[in-house]
Design an enzyme around this catalytic site. Structure first.
Site, mmCIF file in Angstrom:
data_model
loop_
_atom_site.group_PDB
_atom_site.id
_atom_site.type_symbol
_atom_site.label_atom_id
_atom_site.label_comp_id
_atom_site.label_asym_id
_atom_site.label_seq_id
_atom_site.Cartn_x
_atom_site.Cartn_y
_atom_site.Cartn_z
ATOM 1 N N ASP A 182 0.832 -1.211 0.000
ATOM 2 C CA ASP A 182 0.000 0.000 0.000
ATOM 3 C C ASP A 182 0.865 1.258 0.000
ATOM 4 O OD1 ASP A 182 -2.548 -0.951 -0.110
ATOM 5 O OD2 ASP A 182 -3.097 -0.388 1.928
ATOM 6 N N ASP A 183 0.216 2.361 -0.343
ATOM 7 C CA ASP A 183 0.785 3.714 -0.182
ATOM 8 C C ASP A 183 1.986 3.997 -1.085
ATOM 9 O OD1 ASP A 183 -1.122 4.125 1.732
ATOM 10 O OD2 ASP A 183 0.253 4.217 3.425
ATOM 11 N N HIS A 243 3.410 -1.890 3.921
ATOM 12 C CA HIS A 243 3.595 -0.477 3.555
ATOM 13 C C HIS A 243 5.091 -0.174 3.417
ATOM 14 C CE1 HIS A 243 -0.352 -0.681 5.539
ATOM 15 N NE2 HIS A 243 -0.700 0.326 4.761
ATOM 16 N N HIS A 294 -7.837 3.869 0.572
ATOM 17 C CA HIS A 294 -6.962 4.373 1.626
ATOM 18 C C HIS A 294 -7.748 4.519 2.927
ATOM 19 C CE1 HIS A 294 -3.677 6.421 3.479
ATOM 20 N NE2 HIS A 294 -4.295 7.587 3.555
ATOM 21 N N HIS A 348 -4.875 3.343 -5.355
ATOM 22 C CA HIS A 348 -5.154 3.459 -3.913
ATOM 23 C C HIS A 348 -6.012 4.706 -3.749
ATOM 24 C CE1 HIS A 348 -4.477 2.296 0.186
ATOM 25 N NE2 HIS A 348 -3.836 3.407 0.518
#
Length: 315
Positions: free
Chosen positions: A24-25, A243, A145, A74
């Site tokens: 993610d991110d 992450h 998110h 995302h």
């Protein structure tokens, strides 16, 4: 859509297990791009998702001109840190209910749920998908998110975006009580969200069987923690979220949880990780594989009637 047919398309027999290792991110800051570059070259990762409002998005698009990349959108409706903020990509005039007095996304999902107008949510999320496409990135999926979209009134928009664009979304089969715990929403809101979740599956969206996330509040023995999570995954298809970022001054300045993000990078570069998957009998899947299997089982997918078709932009 028949779930057993979908699993069979993915090469899974009854009782077998598969996992998507997902970052993610990506795009949060330069440290996430460097982590992604290193892991993509030398590590174990099957998919990632990109923050469209990030100023680092063009640099990521340039990185992705080489090699085979599996990247989703995302979808961002929140900007949680006080000194590092994101604003809508659709323009403030077109997204007034999505921003605070300074013109940035609301800091919390609760604030977004209290203020956001559905039409503006839809317009903003479409703009984020289009921003990736305009830079030559072809999304493999959508995710949310801070799980902000897993809430009544927004979950149906999230699911419909996936159906419109022919992209799976990151959702798991949960009861209303499970949704309340996962997304920190009230019981009544969770009941309504659960109704929208059922409608999404009836419309053809696929759901993960389990969802595990490496904690951002503990950077301790990452490999052992990951092993425990892998061992607890049920049969079917699961999602394990990390992450990753490399250690850098920018990351330390913006993210109080920077140490856990750096630990995630080390995990994905750890040569023991592929062996742990093999020892658990887990098949590693990409989101693009899930997307393709899902599309092939959708009515009208072969003729392009079900999904909005678009050409993949040239780099």
């Amino acid at each position: 859509m028949n779930r057993l047919q979908w699993l069979e398309k993915l090469g899974l027999r009854p009782g077998e297990r598969a996992v998507v290792l997902h970052a993610d991110d990506v795009g949060l800051c330069q440290a996430t791009l460097e982590a992604y570059r290193r892991i993509h070259a030398d590590g174990c990762l099957s998919s990632a998702s990109v923050m469209a409002p990030s100023p680092w998005l063009p640099a990521l698009a340039e990185l992705c001109q080489r090699g085979d990349h599996d990247l989703g959108v995302h979808l961002v409706l929140n900007s949680e840190w006080s000194s590092f903020r994101f604003a809508p990509v659709s323009g403030l005039a077109a997204a007034s209910s999505l921003v605070d007095a300074q013109g940035y996304f609301w800091a919390s999902a609760r604030d977004t749920h209290a203020h956001a107008r559905p039409g503006e949510v839809r317009q903003e999320l479409e703009a984020q998908i289009q921003r990736l496409r305009s830079l030559g990135l072809s999304p493999s999926h959508l995710d949310s998110h801070m799980l902000t979209l897993v809430a009544p009134g927004l979950l149906s928009i999230y699911a419909d975006l996936g159906l419109t664009h022919g992209l799976p979304i990151s959702l798991i089969r949960l009861s209303a009580e499970g949704l309340a715990r996962l997304c920190n929403i009230g019981a009544e809101a969770a009941q309504r969200a659960h109704g929208e979740l059922l409608q999404a599956t009836a419309a053809g969206q696929v759901l993960f069987d389990a969802w595990a996330e490496l904690p951002l509040n503990d950077a301790g023995d990452r490999f052992s923690h990951c092993q425990r999570l892998l061992g607890g995954l049920p049969e079917g298809v699961s999602l394990l979220i990390s992450h990753p970022a490399v250690d850098a001054p920018e990351l330390r300045a913006l993210a109080p949880d920077w140490a856990a993000r750096v630990a995630d990078t080390c995990l994905h570069l750890d040569p023991r990780l592929p062996k742990a998957l093999e020892a658990e009998g887990l098949k590693l899947l990409r989101m693009r594989e899930l997307m393709q299997a899902w599309r092939e089982l959708q009515p009208g997918a072969a003729t392009g009637e079900r999904f909005r078709a678009w050409p993949r932009p040239a780099h």
